[in-house]
Scaffold this motif. Structure first.
Motif, PDB file in Angstrom:
ATOM      1  N   ARG A  70       0.841  -1.204   0.145  1.00  0.00           N
ATOM      2  CA  ARG A  70       0.160   0.092  -0.210  1.00  0.00           C
ATOM      3  C   ARG A  70       0.893   1.086   0.054  1.00  0.00           C
ATOM      4  O   ARG A  70       0.510   2.373  -0.425  1.00  0.00           O
ATOM      5  N   ARG A  71       2.012   1.141   0.473  1.00  0.00           N
ATOM      6  CA  ARG A  71       3.004   2.398   0.457  1.00  0.00           C
ATOM      7  C   ARG A  71       3.623   2.661  -0.960  1.00  0.00           C
ATOM      8  O   ARG A  71       3.600   3.740  -0.915  1.00  0.00           O
ATOM      9  N   GLY A  72       3.495   1.717  -1.764  1.00  0.00           N
ATOM     10  CA  GLY A  72       3.816   1.931  -3.224  1.00  0.00           C
ATOM     11  C   GLY A  72       5.191   2.068  -3.547  1.00  0.00           C
ATOM     12  O   GLY A  72       5.498   2.910  -4.605  1.00  0.00           O
ATOM     13  N   PHE A  73       6.133   1.508  -2.754  1.00  0.00           N
ATOM     14  CA  PHE A  73       7.749   1.835  -2.934  1.00  0.00           C
ATOM     15  C   PHE A  73       8.265   0.471  -3.542  1.00  0.00           C
ATOM     16  O   PHE A  73       9.563   0.439  -3.287  1.00  0.00           O
ATOM     17  N   LYS A  74       7.394  -0.322  -3.613  1.00  0.00           N
ATOM     18  CA  LYS A  74       8.162  -1.884  -3.918  1.00  0.00           C
ATOM     19  C   LYS A  74       9.004  -2.443  -2.888  1.00  0.00           C
ATOM     20  O   LYS A  74       9.937  -2.897  -3.212  1.00  0.00           O
ATOM     21  N   GLU A  75       8.599  -2.292  -1.732  1.00  0.00           N
ATOM     22  CA  GLU A  75       9.600  -2.763  -0.559  1.00  0.00           C
ATOM     23  C   GLU A  75       9.147  -4.159  -0.321  1.00  0.00           C
ATOM     24  O   GLU A  75      10.036  -4.782   0.467  1.00  0.00           O
ATOM     25  N   SER A  76       7.983  -4.496  -0.372  1.00  0.00           N
ATOM     26  CA  SER A  76       7.708  -6.121  -0.298  1.00  0.00           C
ATOM     27  C   SER A  76       8.823  -7.020  -0.574  1.00  0.00           C
ATOM     28  O   SER A  76       8.687  -8.107   0.343  1.00  0.00           O
ATOM     29  N   ARG A  77       9.372  -6.997  -1.465  1.00  0.00           N
ATOM     30  CA  ARG A  77      10.304  -7.796  -1.808  1.00  0.00           C
ATOM     31  C   ARG A  77      11.636  -8.257  -0.617  1.00  0.00           C
ATOM     32  O   ARG A  77      12.113  -9.296  -0.787  1.00  0.00           O
ATOM     33  N   PHE A  78      11.716  -7.240   0.112  1.00  0.00           N
ATOM     34  CA  PHE A  78      12.650  -7.244   1.163  1.00  0.00           C
ATOM     35  C   PHE A  78      12.050  -8.104   2.456  1.00  0.00           C
ATOM     36  O   PHE A  78      12.848  -8.688   3.129  1.00  0.00           O
ATOM     37  N   LEU A  79      11.047  -8.781   2.322  1.00  0.00           N
ATOM     38  CA  LEU A  79      10.289  -9.586   2.959  1.00  0.00           C
ATOM     39  C   LEU A  79      10.624 -10.956   2.820  1.00  0.00           C
ATOM     40  O   LEU A  79      10.257 -11.815   3.608  1.00  0.00           O
ATOM     41  N   ASN A  80      11.330 -11.336   1.603  1.00  0.00           N
ATOM     42  CA  ASN A  80      11.092 -12.710   1.113  1.00  0.00           C
ATOM     43  C   ASN A  80      12.017 -13.586   1.774  1.00  0.00           C
ATOM     44  O   ASN A  80      11.403 -14.546   2.014  1.00  0.00           O
ATOM     45  N   GLU A  81      12.919 -13.157   2.853  1.00  0.00           N
ATOM     46  CA  GLU A  81      13.597 -14.103   3.750  1.00  0.00           C
ATOM     47  C   GLU A  81      12.712 -14.287   4.855  1.00  0.00           C
ATOM     48  O   GLU A  81      12.622 -15.413   5.490  1.00  0.00           O
ATOM     49  N   VAL A  82      11.866 -13.212   5.299  1.00  0.00           N
ATOM     50  CA  VAL A  82      11.329 -13.534   6.537  1.00  0.00           C
ATOM     51  C   VAL A  82       9.848 -14.518   6.018  1.00  0.00           C
ATOM     52  O   VAL A  82       9.511 -15.338   6.803  1.00  0.00           O
TER      53      VAL A  82
END
Length: 117
Positions: A70-82
């Motif tokens: 929802r923030r729109g900064f394409k950050e969710s990929r950083f959660l891949n390890e979690v």
């Protein structure tokens, strides 16, 4: 970095934050204390209510990912390890312990070679 991003996905998004608060709202003080006592030893495999803590973690990681999207900064990929930790139920500490008791022959010396960044 990943834990910071995880927190951002929840704390900086009102929808995700409210959903996490809803999930934990009925946790008793005894349950929270039990989690504080057991999670350091059993991690995501800690029994909690009708399942494992891993199932709660899966919900919370999904909420963090949704908040980041929802923030729109394409950050969710950083959660891949979690996401992978929750998917497998195996924490980084458990992986290290497996290597320590296995191929490292109960020596910590290999950590300095194998885990260089």
């Amino acid at each position: 970095m990943m834990w910071f991003i995880f927190q951002v996905g929840i704390l900086y998004d009102e929808v995700s934050l409210q959903n996490v608060l809803d999930i934990t709202a009925d946790w008793t003080p005894e349950e929270r204390q039990m989690l504080r006592n057991k999670v350091p030893k059993s991690g995501l495999k800690t029994p909690f209510r009708d399942g494992l803590l891993r199932h709660v973690a899966g919900e919370v990681v999904k909420l963090a990912k949704d908040g980041l999207e929802r923030r729109g900064f394409k950050e969710s990929r950083f959660l891949n390890e979690v996401v992978e930790v929750v998917r497998t139920g195996v924490t980084p500490a458990e992986k290290l312990l497996e290597m320590y008791h296995g191929k490292w022959g109960q020596s910590v010396d290999p950590v300095f070679e194998e885990l260089l960044y």
